[in-house]
Design a protein around this motif. Structure first.
Motif, PDB file in Angstrom:
ATOM      1  N   ARG A 176      -7.422  11.177  -9.360  1.00  0.00           N
ATOM      2  CA  ARG A 176      -7.031   9.807  -9.115  1.00  0.00           C
ATOM      3  C   ARG A 176      -7.748   9.273  -7.881  1.00  0.00           C
ATOM      4  NH1 ARG A 176      -4.369   6.785 -12.534  1.00  0.00           N
ATOM      5  NH2 ARG A 176      -3.055   5.893 -10.897  1.00  0.00           N
ATOM      6  N   SER A 177      -7.723   7.963  -7.698  1.00  0.00           N
ATOM      7  CA  SER A 177      -8.310   7.359  -6.497  1.00  0.00           C
ATOM      8  C   SER A 177      -7.503   6.135  -6.086  1.00  0.00           C
ATOM      9  CB  SER A 177      -9.774   6.974  -6.730  1.00  0.00           C
ATOM     10  OG  SER A 177      -9.869   5.918  -7.664  1.00  0.00           O
ATOM     11  N   ARG A 179       0.836  -1.206   0.000  1.00  0.00           N
ATOM     12  CA  ARG A 179       0.000   0.000   0.000  1.00  0.00           C
ATOM     13  C   ARG A 179       0.867   1.250   0.000  1.00  0.00           C
ATOM     14  NH1 ARG A 179      -4.239   1.436   4.766  1.00  0.00           N
ATOM     15  NH2 ARG A 179      -2.307   1.943   5.869  1.00  0.00           N
ATOM     16  N   ARG A 180       1.915   1.248   0.812  1.00  0.00           N
ATOM     17  CA  ARG A 180       2.820   2.393   0.827  1.00  0.00           C
ATOM     18  C   ARG A 180       3.504   2.568  -0.524  1.00  0.00           C
ATOM     19  NH1 ARG A 180       3.639   1.420   6.427  1.00  0.00           N
ATOM     20  NH2 ARG A 180       5.203  -0.170   6.036  1.00  0.00           N
ATOM     21  N   ASN A 206      -1.529  21.125 -13.808  1.00  0.00           N
ATOM     22  CA  ASN A 206      -0.401  20.386 -13.228  1.00  0.00           C
ATOM     23  C   ASN A 206      -0.694  19.877 -11.818  1.00  0.00           C
ATOM     24  OD1 ASN A 206      -0.352  22.776 -11.811  1.00  0.00           O
ATOM     25  ND2 ASN A 206       1.846  23.151 -12.082  1.00  0.00           N
ATOM     26  N   ALA A 207      -1.913  20.107 -11.314  1.00  0.00           N
ATOM     27  CA  ALA A 207      -2.293  19.648  -9.980  1.00  0.00           C
ATOM     28  C   ALA A 207      -2.934  18.264 -10.056  1.00  0.00           C
ATOM     29  CB  ALA A 207      -3.255  20.636  -9.326  1.00  0.00           C
ATOM     30  N   THR A 208      -2.990  17.586  -8.915  1.00  0.00           N
ATOM     31  CA  THR A 208      -3.618  16.265  -8.819  1.00  0.00           C
ATOM     32  C   THR A 208      -4.507  16.227  -7.584  1.00  0.00           C
ATOM     33  OG1 THR A 208      -1.693  15.199  -9.854  1.00  0.00           O
ATOM     34  CG2 THR A 208      -3.213  13.771  -8.633  1.00  0.00           C
ATOM     35  N   VAL A 209      -5.682  15.608  -7.727  1.00  0.00           N
ATOM     36  CA  VAL A 209      -6.572  15.358  -6.596  1.00  0.00           C
ATOM     37  C   VAL A 209      -6.668  13.853  -6.423  1.00  0.00           C
ATOM     38  CG1 VAL A 209      -8.896  15.629  -5.659  1.00  0.00           C
ATOM     39  CG2 VAL A 209      -7.878  17.469  -7.015  1.00  0.00           C
ATOM     40  N   LEU A 210      -6.353  13.381  -5.219  1.00  0.00           N
ATOM     41  CA  LEU A 210      -6.345  11.941  -4.940  1.00  0.00           C
ATOM     42  C   LEU A 210      -7.413  11.624  -3.897  1.00  0.00           C
ATOM     43  CD1 LEU A 210      -5.019   9.112  -5.160  1.00  0.00           C
ATOM     44  CD2 LEU A 210      -3.447   9.833  -3.326  1.00  0.00           C
ATOM     45  N   PHE A 211      -8.408  10.814  -4.281  1.00  0.00           N
ATOM     46  CA  PHE A 211      -9.449  10.373  -3.360  1.00  0.00           C
ATOM     47  C   PHE A 211      -9.038   9.031  -2.755  1.00  0.00           C
ATOM     48  CE2 PHE A 211     -11.759  13.277  -6.117  1.00  0.00           C
ATOM     49  CZ  PHE A 211     -12.473  14.035  -5.193  1.00  0.00           C
ATOM     50  N   VAL A 212      -9.203   8.907  -1.443  1.00  0.00           N
ATOM     51  CA  VAL A 212      -8.737   7.702  -0.751  1.00  0.00           C
ATOM     52  C   VAL A 212      -9.848   7.037   0.054  1.00  0.00           C
ATOM     53  CG1 VAL A 212      -6.323   8.424  -0.627  1.00  0.00           C
ATOM     54  CG2 VAL A 212      -7.912   9.115   1.179  1.00  0.00           C
ATOM     55  N   GLU A 239       1.727   7.238  -6.526  1.00  0.00           N
ATOM     56  CA  GLU A 239       0.776   8.338  -6.742  1.00  0.00           C
ATOM     57  C   GLU A 239       1.404   9.686  -6.394  1.00  0.00           C
ATOM     58  OE1 GLU A 239      -2.073   8.259  -8.148  1.00  0.00           O
ATOM     59  OE2 GLU A 239      -2.523   6.116  -8.203  1.00  0.00           O
ATOM     60  N   ILE A 240       2.135   9.753  -5.286  1.00  0.00           N
ATOM     61  CA  ILE A 240       2.743  11.012  -4.864  1.00  0.00           C
ATOM     62  C   ILE A 240       3.801  11.467  -5.859  1.00  0.00           C
ATOM     63  CG2 ILE A 240       4.235  12.077  -3.110  1.00  0.00           C
ATOM     64  CD1 ILE A 240       2.743  10.416  -1.006  1.00  0.00           C
ATOM     65  N   ASN A 241       4.660  10.558  -6.285  1.00  0.00           N
ATOM     66  CA  ASN A 241       5.725  10.947  -7.210  1.00  0.00           C
ATOM     67  C   ASN A 241       5.183  11.341  -8.574  1.00  0.00           C
ATOM     68  OD1 ASN A 241       7.874  10.718  -5.419  1.00  0.00           O
ATOM     69  ND2 ASN A 241       8.151   8.530  -5.810  1.00  0.00           N
ATOM     70  N   LEU A 242       4.135  10.663  -9.034  1.00  0.00           N
ATOM     71  CA  LEU A 242       3.503  11.064 -10.300  1.00  0.00           C
ATOM     72  C   LEU A 242       2.906  12.462 -10.181  1.00  0.00           C
ATOM     73  CD1 LEU A 242       1.676   7.785 -11.463  1.00  0.00           C
ATOM     74  CD2 LEU A 242       3.558   8.957 -12.630  1.00  0.00           C
ATOM     75  N   ALA A 243       2.233  12.706  -9.057  1.00  0.00           N
ATOM     76  CA  ALA A 243       1.578  14.003  -8.867  1.00  0.00           C
ATOM     77  C   ALA A 243       2.604  15.127  -8.762  1.00  0.00           C
ATOM     78  CB  ALA A 243       0.707  13.957  -7.617  1.00  0.00           C
ATOM     79  N   LEU A 244       3.604  14.962  -7.903  1.00  0.00           N
ATOM     80  CA  LEU A 244       4.588  16.026  -7.722  1.00  0.00           C
ATOM     81  C   LEU A 244       5.472  16.186  -8.952  1.00  0.00           C
ATOM     82  CD1 LEU A 244       5.646  15.476  -3.986  1.00  0.00           C
ATOM     83  CD2 LEU A 244       3.846  16.932  -4.939  1.00  0.00           C
TER      84      LEU A 244
END
Length: 551
Positions: free
Chosen positions: A400-401, A230-231, A361-367, A237-242
């Protein structure tokens, strides 16, 4: 007199959890939660309580999430003064959750009053006030897992770890029937997944007359994963977004989801797997809840990073002040911004979405789970524009989710929990789920050999007469509080979607066709009996223009 079970919430929906048990020596509630979702669902909070609160002897609370506890202050506003039983961590969370909810109710009423004032209408009243929340907190009673309590005559109960959030419980209840025999029920509460950072798997005994099981993710499976996997997925996801150069915005529930994410982000930073410029938890409530998690850290399992170690990193910020929250608008990239609420339907997250959705260039991640009709669900469904604070906001950001941070069991885990509680001599009630998910779970249970008449999908305000030998009778209310067809998607959602699509269509058309389209719309409204338009009717509408309207 038989035992009667009433479903006043979480029947055909995943919010508003509330069950009422009437028995020969009194009556009690299990949960009393806030309805969330589309406007028709939310309006259920404002309607009269479907029972007399003053006749309730006590309440058993499964956990602190607002869809299970959010209407507790309303009960006290209506004159109830009975005790609420819960685990000690749940009591700790309510210390902050109920006043926070009351603050939201008061601020929303204030905002509505300003709108009404411009129309000359009466002021709006909050659903409940801070005073009501304070009163509710005075009536908390705590108990331990696995120990019998006797909350009222003819009733005893026992709490079991549900593995959902800190302090969450499934509640085993024995109620004495009119013939002196006990009717045994198990209320699942919300069941957690097998893999979580903080807790062991859900537990509880077997063999009941009736089992009430949540069904949020019925028919829906997540990929099997370990906490390390999971990590790894979060790292990706974090590296793709940033890597896009913008911010990563994560709508996260203040209770547990925020703490789990902070823990895993901290581990990834410690191990050099990610390198954000800033990690922000922008939520006064989440800040206070994080303090509760620190207090009960001895209950946690599988943590790799202590809270003190986590917050020693200079890039971590927990924000409470409004001005500090507003200052985040100046950060154009490199930040991970987490804020409540998880469904993006209230609080500061709406400001961060409004500020970042417009950026390509921003990302929204639903968890987490997104209830139908919430802003989160609308964004996740692929909307090109959304309405936030009355303004249309274009969605240019990547959306993203991730399902692996859900605090709910998936289909297989629900099936396993139910199987471990069997047999159910009377019936299994599938609650806390939409009809599609409940139907899928019912079909899977029938495939194991359970009879179809044994698996019941109650609707809102249905009630059932129970005996130790089985259901004596199932009855529907004389009048329902809402048209059941409005639960998954109501006319408010349809109208909002229509106006957004119409606005987009008008924007794309040349001026000559815009006039024809509006004329066509006004003509159709007149045919439906709406007020005639003052606009003069120009030349007939062409087939192309008619198609534009029909789309």
């Amino acid at each position: 007199m038989t035992v009667t079970l009433h479903f006043h919430g979480a029947a055909g929906t995943v919010t508003g959890s509330c069950y009422r048990v009437v028995h020969p020596q009194g009556q009690f509630l299990v949960d009393c939660g806030l309805f969330q979702g589309n406007k028709s669902v939310r309006d259920l909070n404002l309607k009269p309580t479907p029972f007399n609160p003053k006749e309730i002897d006590f309440l058993l609370l499964t956990h602190a999430h607002i869809d299970h506890a959010g209407l507790l202050p309303k009960l006290y506003a209506e004159g109830w003064r009975g005790p609420m039983w819960m685990t000690e961590p749940t009591a700790g969370l309510l210390e902050y959750l109920l006043p926070d909810s009351a603050g939201i109710q008061e601020s929303e009423a204030e905002r509505e009053t300003k709108k009404r004032g411009r129309r000359g209408d009466e002021p709006a009243k909050p659903l409940y006030t801070m005073e009501d929340a304070t009163e509710a907190l005075l009536h908390r009673q705590t108990c331990n897992y696995g120990e019998w309590i006797n909350p009222g005559p003819g009733v005893r109960a026992r709490y079991w770890n549900a593995g959902h959030i800190i302090g969450s419980a499934s509640i085993e209840v024995e109620v004495i029937n009119g013939d002196g025999k006990p009717v045994r029920l198990m209320f699942s509460g919300d069941i957690g997944p097998d893999e979580k950072v903080f807790y062991n798997e859900p537990e509880g005994p077997a063999g009941f007359d009736y089992i009430l099981s949540e069904s949020t993710y019925g028919g829906r499976e997540r990929e099997d994963y370990t906490l390390a996997q999971r990590r790894e997925a979060l790292k990706t996801e974090i590296n793709l977004a940033l890597g896009k150069g913008g911010n990563l915005v994560i709508p996260a529930f203040a209770v547990e989801r925020s703490q789990e994410l902070l823990h895993d982000i901290g581990v990834l930073i410690r191990d050099g797997e990610i390198n954000p410029r800033l990690v922000v938890l922008d939520s006064p409530l989440a800040s206070k809840v994080t303090g509760v998690y620190r207090k009960y850290a001895k209950m946690f399992e599988d943590t790799e990073l202590a809270a003190d170690e986590l917050f020693n990193d200079s890039r971590f910020r927990i924000i409470e002040a409004v001005e500090d929250s507003k200052a985040l608008n100046a950060i154009k990239g490199g930040a991970i911004i987490m804020s409540a609420s998880g469904m993006a339907d209230a609080g500061r997250i709406k400001h961060h979405l409004r500020n970042n959705l417009i950026r390509a260039n921003a990302t929204v991640l639903f968890v987490g789970y997104q209830a139908p009709g919430t802003l989160g669900q609308i964004i996740l469904s692929g909307a090109k524009e959304v309405r936030i604070h009355g303004t249309l906001v274009p969605v240019r950001a990547t959306v993203r989710s991730m399902g692996n941070y859900s605090a709910h069991a998936d289909h297989s885990e629900l099936m396993e929990w139910i199987k471990e509680r069997l047999p159910a001599h009377g019936a299994i009630f599938l609650t806390h789920g939409e009809d599609e998910e409940r139907t899928a779970l019912r079909a899977a249970l029938m495939a194991t050999g359970l009879g179809g008449d044994q698996i019941v999908l109650p609707q809102l305000d249905d009630y059932f007469e129970l005996t130790a030998a089985g259901i004596a009778a199932a009855k529907a209310p004389a009048a329902r509080r809402v048209d059941l067809r409005q639960l998954p998607a109501d006319w408010h959602n349809a109208f909002s979607d229509f106006t957004i699509r119409l606005s987009q269509r008008l924007h794309d058309l040349p001026d000559s066709e815009k006039l024809a389209l509006m004329t066509s719309l006004q003509r159709k409204l007149s045919e439906l009996g709406a007020a005639p338009s003052p606009m003069p009717v120009p030349t007939p509408v062409t087939p192309v223009e008619t198609q534009a309207f029909d789309e």
